[in-house]
Design a protein around this motif. Sequence first.
Motif, PDB file in Angstrom:
ATOM      1  N   ASN A 156       0.827  -1.208   0.000  1.00 40.88           N
ATOM      2  CA  ASN A 156       0.000   0.000   0.000  1.00 40.88           C
ATOM      3  C   ASN A 156       0.865   1.263   0.000  1.00 40.88           C
ATOM      4  OD1 ASN A 156      -0.838  -2.349   1.494  1.00 40.88           O
ATOM      5  ND2 ASN A 156      -2.809  -1.386   1.786  1.00 40.88           N
ATOM      6  N   GLU A 182      -8.679  -2.015  -4.870  1.00 42.77           N
ATOM      7  CA  GLU A 182      -9.030  -1.066  -3.799  1.00 42.77           C
ATOM      8  C   GLU A 182      -7.966   0.013  -3.677  1.00 42.77           C
ATOM      9  OE1 GLU A 182      -8.932  -2.937   0.081  1.00 42.77           O
ATOM     10  OE2 GLU A 182      -7.224  -4.162  -0.485  1.00 42.77           O
ATOM     11  N   THR A 184      -5.310   2.434  -1.183  1.00 47.54           N
ATOM     12  CA  THR A 184      -4.269   2.022  -0.234  1.00 47.54           C
ATOM     13  C   THR A 184      -4.826   1.891   1.178  1.00 47.54           C
ATOM     14  OG1 THR A 184      -3.582   4.284   0.283  1.00 47.54           O
ATOM     15  CG2 THR A 184      -2.489   3.222  -1.578  1.00 47.54           C
ATOM     16  N   SER A 186      -8.536   2.356   1.429  1.00 46.71           N
ATOM     17  CA  SER A 186      -9.970   2.573   1.203  1.00 46.71           C
ATOM     18  C   SER A 186     -10.528   1.581   0.194  1.00 46.71           C
ATOM     19  CB  SER A 186     -10.188   3.993   0.676  1.00 46.71           C
ATOM     20  OG  SER A 186      -9.487   4.173  -0.547  1.00 46.71           O
ATOM     21  N   LEU A 213      -9.594  -5.804   1.046  1.00 47.37           N
ATOM     22  CA  LEU A 213     -10.015  -5.873   2.444  1.00 47.37           C
ATOM     23  C   LEU A 213     -11.515  -5.597   2.447  1.00 47.37           C
ATOM     24  CD1 LEU A 213      -9.063  -5.974   5.506  1.00 47.37           C
ATOM     25  CD2 LEU A 213      -9.276  -3.493   5.436  1.00 47.37           C
ATOM     26  N   GLY A 215     -13.913  -3.887   3.759  1.00 44.98           N
ATOM     27  CA  GLY A 215     -14.010  -2.746   4.660  1.00 44.98           C
ATOM     28  C   GLY A 215     -15.342  -2.700   5.400  1.00 44.98           C
ATOM     29  N   ILE A 216     -15.282  -2.235   6.627  1.00 44.09           N
ATOM     30  CA  ILE A 216     -16.496  -2.122   7.439  1.00 44.09           C
ATOM     31  C   ILE A 216     -17.383  -1.007   6.875  1.00 44.09           C
ATOM     32  CG2 ILE A 216     -17.280  -1.477   9.781  1.00 44.09           C
ATOM     33  CD1 ILE A 216     -14.719  -3.179  10.678  1.00 44.09           C
ATOM     34  N   THR A 253     -13.017   3.900   7.379  1.00 43.71           N
ATOM     35  CA  THR A 253     -13.512   4.209   8.723  1.00 43.71           C
ATOM     36  C   THR A 253     -13.294   5.660   9.125  1.00 43.71           C
ATOM     37  OG1 THR A 253     -13.250   1.962   9.481  1.00 43.71           O
ATOM     38  CG2 THR A 253     -13.059   3.670  11.158  1.00 43.71           C
TER      39      THR A 253
END
Length: 301
Positions: A156, A182, A184, A186, A213, A215-216, A253
């Motif tokens: 990243n 995605e 780095t 986000s 990832l 992401g939440i 986040t």
Amino acid sequence: MYVYLNDRLVPVSDAKVSVFDHGFLYGDGVFETMRVYDGVVFMLNEHLYRLYRSASMIRLDISFDPDFIKKAIYETLYANKLRNAYVRVTVSRGYGSVGLDTELCKEPTFVVIAEEFKEYPESYYRGGVKVIVAKTRRNHKDALNPQIKSINFLNNILAKIEAKEKGAYEAIMLNSEGRVAEGTISNVFFVKEAGAIRESPLLCTPSKDAGILDGITRGIAINLAERDSIMVNEGSFTPEDLYSALEVFLTNTTMEIIPVCQVDNVRYSVGSVTKLLHEAYRKVVKDYVTSNKLSSLKGRR
Ligand code: PLP
């Protein structure tokens, strides 16, 4: 400023980790970043779930339970008198002599850092940020699975260097097949025009299979879109799909939902889907904070 190190709070000047820590030697460990709104850690359970999942994917046994980590986070926030903060929890393989064998490390090293949250400039939300498609490809999921939120962040960082060199805020990485993965730090979304059959616009985002990832914030954005009858396509996309989109935004986040005004040489305006989802996201945060404050008040009675 206080930092939580292993089993206690220590002043930052005493918060020292050994040069033999395998986090330092090999980037061997996992972490989570959380945002605290008005004293409440947003989506705390979800972040801890992901922390333990990352740890189990690298066979790192976090020897303490989630309640201990929750307590450590809140103690760090109280000690630093923080209500709106950035929290980072790191668990490394721990101290051990040089060598890759994980059994050299007997105890993981556990750190909680909390700092005052610095708001992103309002102009980012009003006008959007510039991003590039990086030459650096995202780690292949069979090499270092991006679902592991590992402290080994060089992949990243290399993409971020490219972004900075081009005066961009974020870099979007492609996977080894040249499909959009995605940013780095986000996840990426874009909006396609309504087609002849569809009446509403289509919200697109790379699927987990793209090697990202999960992401939440990404999960919340998808739920909010579906709730508002916006069709969502979690799929496999090329950079050209991004270039021909109506709107592009990033989720993370700390930044929440941030519009993109430029990808490489293509410009976008901040569109209605991005604005609607960001407003809805802020309402989710507000409701979460209110209900978590109420339940902690009830717990104290
Ligand atoms: N993708 C990567 C590589 C990240 O590092 C992050 C967060 O730091 C995200 C996506 C966004 O995840 P979340 O929404 O859980 O913050």
